[in-house]
Write a protein that holds these residues in place. Sequence first.
Motif, PDB file in Angstrom:
ATOM      1  N   LEU A 101       0.620  -0.875   0.305  1.00  0.00           N
ATOM      2  CA  LEU A 101       0.302   0.308   0.160  1.00  0.00           C
ATOM      3  C   LEU A 101       0.886   1.100   0.020  1.00  0.00           C
ATOM      4  CD1 LEU A 101      -3.037  -0.388   2.267  1.00  0.00           C
ATOM      5  CD2 LEU A 101      -3.066   0.153   0.585  1.00  0.00           C
ATOM      6  N   SER A 102       1.771   1.009   1.173  1.00  0.00           N
ATOM      7  CA  SER A 102       3.150   2.497   0.583  1.00  0.00           C
ATOM      8  C   SER A 102       3.486   2.484  -0.363  1.00  0.00           C
ATOM      9  CB  SER A 102       3.457   2.456   2.066  1.00  0.00           C
ATOM     10  OG  SER A 102       4.627   1.357   2.210  1.00  0.00           O
ATOM     11  N   ALA A 103       3.818   1.671  -0.574  1.00  0.00           N
ATOM     12  CA  ALA A 103       4.824   1.558  -2.163  1.00  0.00           C
ATOM     13  C   ALA A 103       4.123   1.245  -3.188  1.00  0.00           C
ATOM     14  CB  ALA A 103       5.094   0.826  -2.321  1.00  0.00           C
ATOM     15  N   GLU A 104       2.841   1.423  -3.725  1.00  0.00           N
ATOM     16  CA  GLU A 104       1.654   1.090  -4.795  1.00  0.00           C
ATOM     17  C   GLU A 104       0.907   1.955  -4.613  1.00  0.00           C
ATOM     18  OE1 GLU A 104       1.459  -2.288  -6.468  1.00  0.00           O
ATOM     19  OE2 GLU A 104       3.562  -3.012  -5.611  1.00  0.00           O
ATOM     20  N   GLY A 105       0.148   2.180  -3.505  1.00  0.00           N
ATOM     21  CA  GLY A 105      -0.958   3.136  -3.521  1.00  0.00           C
ATOM     22  C   GLY A 105      -2.792   2.402  -3.223  1.00  0.00           C
ATOM     23  N   GLN A 106      -2.765   2.510  -3.620  1.00  0.00           N
ATOM     24  CA  GLN A 106      -4.444   1.691  -3.816  1.00  0.00           C
ATOM     25  C   GLN A 106      -4.581   0.967  -5.397  1.00  0.00           C
ATOM     26  OE1 GLN A 106      -8.256   2.725  -2.937  1.00  0.00           O
ATOM     27  NE2 GLN A 106      -8.737   0.773  -3.148  1.00  0.00           N
ATOM     28  N   VAL A 107      -3.873  -1.032  -5.333  1.00  0.00           N
ATOM     29  CA  VAL A 107      -4.586  -1.641  -6.992  1.00  0.00           C
ATOM     30  C   VAL A 107      -5.498  -2.523  -6.720  1.00  0.00           C
ATOM     31  CG1 VAL A 107      -2.907  -2.519  -8.846  1.00  0.00           C
ATOM     32  CG2 VAL A 107      -1.471  -0.589  -7.118  1.00  0.00           C
ATOM     33  N   LEU A 108      -6.102  -2.151  -7.551  1.00  0.00           N
ATOM     34  CA  LEU A 108      -7.399  -3.434  -7.386  1.00  0.00           C
ATOM     35  C   LEU A 108      -7.098  -4.686  -8.316  1.00  0.00           C
ATOM     36  CD1 LEU A 108      -9.613  -0.217  -7.927  1.00  0.00           C
ATOM     37  CD2 LEU A 108      -9.318  -2.013  -6.057  1.00  0.00           C
ATOM     38  N   LYS A 109      -6.646  -5.425  -7.916  1.00  0.00           N
ATOM     39  CA  LYS A 109      -6.746  -6.194  -8.936  1.00  0.00           C
ATOM     40  C   LYS A 109      -7.550  -7.838  -8.762  1.00  0.00           C
ATOM     41  CE  LYS A 109      -1.455  -6.640  -9.285  1.00  0.00           C
ATOM     42  NZ  LYS A 109       0.221  -6.209  -8.603  1.00  0.00           N
ATOM     43  N   THR A 110      -7.742  -7.672  -7.033  1.00  0.00           N
ATOM     44  CA  THR A 110      -8.805  -8.801  -6.412  1.00  0.00           C
ATOM     45  C   THR A 110      -9.995  -7.977  -5.968  1.00  0.00           C
ATOM     46  OG1 THR A 110      -8.331  -9.120  -4.135  1.00  0.00           O
ATOM     47  CG2 THR A 110      -6.918 -10.380  -6.285  1.00  0.00           C
ATOM     48  N   PRO A 111     -11.057  -8.924  -5.816  1.00  0.00           N
ATOM     49  CA  PRO A 111     -11.881  -8.124  -5.637  1.00  0.00           C
ATOM     50  C   PRO A 111     -12.052  -7.397  -3.730  1.00  0.00           C
ATOM     51  CG  PRO A 111     -12.994 -10.563  -6.368  1.00  0.00           C
ATOM     52  CD  PRO A 111     -11.200 -10.083  -6.937  1.00  0.00           C
ATOM     53  N   CYS A 112     -11.592  -8.503  -2.780  1.00  0.00           N
ATOM     54  CA  CYS A 112     -11.003  -7.984  -2.160  1.00  0.00           C
ATOM     55  C   CYS A 112     -10.522  -6.611  -1.467  1.00  0.00           C
ATOM     56  CB  CYS A 112      -9.521  -8.492  -0.936  1.00  0.00           C
ATOM     57  SG  CYS A 112     -10.840 -10.728  -0.719  1.00  0.00           S
ATOM     58  N   ASP A 113      -9.795  -6.173  -2.646  1.00  0.00           N
ATOM     59  CA  ASP A 113      -9.303  -4.437  -3.071  1.00  0.00           C
ATOM     60  C   ASP A 113     -10.047  -4.000  -3.112  1.00  0.00           C
ATOM     61  OD1 ASP A 113      -6.875  -6.499  -3.162  1.00  0.00           O
ATOM     62  OD2 ASP A 113      -6.836  -6.146  -5.310  1.00  0.00           O
ATOM     63  N   ALA A 114     -11.012  -3.696  -3.345  1.00  0.00           N
ATOM     64  CA  ALA A 114     -12.391  -2.867  -3.268  1.00  0.00           C
ATOM     65  C   ALA A 114     -13.187  -3.022  -2.641  1.00  0.00           C
ATOM     66  CB  ALA A 114     -13.261  -3.342  -4.974  1.00  0.00           C
ATOM     67  N   VAL A 115     -12.538  -3.200  -1.309  1.00  0.00           N
ATOM     68  CA  VAL A 115     -13.707  -3.609   0.056  1.00  0.00           C
ATOM     69  C   VAL A 115     -13.444  -2.977   1.321  1.00  0.00           C
ATOM     70  CG1 VAL A 115     -15.377  -4.389   1.350  1.00  0.00           C
ATOM     71  CG2 VAL A 115     -14.880  -5.356  -0.789  1.00  0.00           C
ATOM     72  N   LYS A 116     -14.003  -1.642   1.201  1.00  0.00           N
ATOM     73  CA  LYS A 116     -13.119  -1.434   2.579  1.00  0.00           C
ATOM     74  C   LYS A 116     -14.072  -1.298   4.016  1.00  0.00           C
ATOM     75  CE  LYS A 116     -12.304   2.751  -0.443  1.00  0.00           C
ATOM     76  NZ  LYS A 116     -12.117   4.885   0.214  1.00  0.00           N
TER      77      LYS A 116
END
Length: 365
Positions: free
Chosen positions: A186-201
């Motif tokens: 997260l700190s190196a790339e920011g938020q990257v969406l690759k899987t459904p879990c990545d889109a959920v907060k």
Amino acid sequence: MNLENLVHLLAQTHQSLHQRASRAVDFALVVRNWLFGYYIVESEQQGEDRAQYGQRLLDGLSRQLRAAGIPGCSVSNLKNFRRFYEAYPQIRQTLSGELMSAAVSPLSIGQQLAGATGLELLAEQFRVSWSHYQVLMGLKDAEERRFYEIESVSNGWNVRELERQIASALYERLALSRDRDAVRRLSAEGQVLKTPCDAVKDPYVLEFLGLEERPAYSESELEAAIIDKLEHFLLELGKGFLFEARQKRFSFEEDHFYVDLVFYNRLLRCYVLLDLKLDKLTHQDLGQMQMYVNFFDRHVKTESENPTIGIVLCKRKKDALIELTLPKNANIFASQYQLYLPSKEELRQQLEDATFPLADNGLES
């Protein structure tokens, strides 16, 4: 070319070049302030009593710089420049070895950095405005600061939106749903969406709705408030979300069903269904969302699109119930929402408990 078209062309040209000039001026200000901070730190380190010498240095610098007609050089601003350099000292290490060699004097380094080659190198390091950096300097954690800088660039956040995302603890909320390696990414790339879990907060922070905490809301009132502040809600959802429908109806076997909110994520290339629940999450809520997701997967999405994601947005939930109800590979998630900004301290404690349990048990240093 008639007069009207000529005026339009000249106006477009002026606006484009004016914006470019403004960005160039702001970038030059960022570079100047970092270099000022660098010089101040280098000078202070040569003093015997750093605290007393540093204050005398700043007082004298401020007086003489203002007398020379150089703007923005009050003592408080000079302290900010010093903080700026101290917050981003790694920039010195990432520049070329020859340019920042320890054998080269600070004056010589500054002169080289102010030249064309140095400015090109610095251009790769500074990517947001001075106003953004003033906000970012308030973050003590370097990884968190890096995350928000990356997200500001990739999402085009203005300063107000950056402040809102920090206040809503976006970094901590995203980190809570990730393992240790993913938190570092997260700190190196920011938020990257690759899987459904990545889109959920979890949680979603809806303070922008302006709703007070009270038990009398209906789901339709919450939904209406979200639609009324849809732009803000899309920002809270995150990257790639597009709004499609409210109360989306579908039918089978003469029964009608309604999905509260339907979105599409262009990065994940899939539908995202949201169902709003004002109280505690039940297994019936999860089963209902499973049915919605199944319908979209079988009758709405195309073969080239990815499986539908379902999110039940609720006031309270129990993770044990979710784990027992849903299969492990389900694209269904339950997230809490809150109508107020979260406590970053509480979220950080949750993050430490969830991400670093081994360290707490003395099993890992």
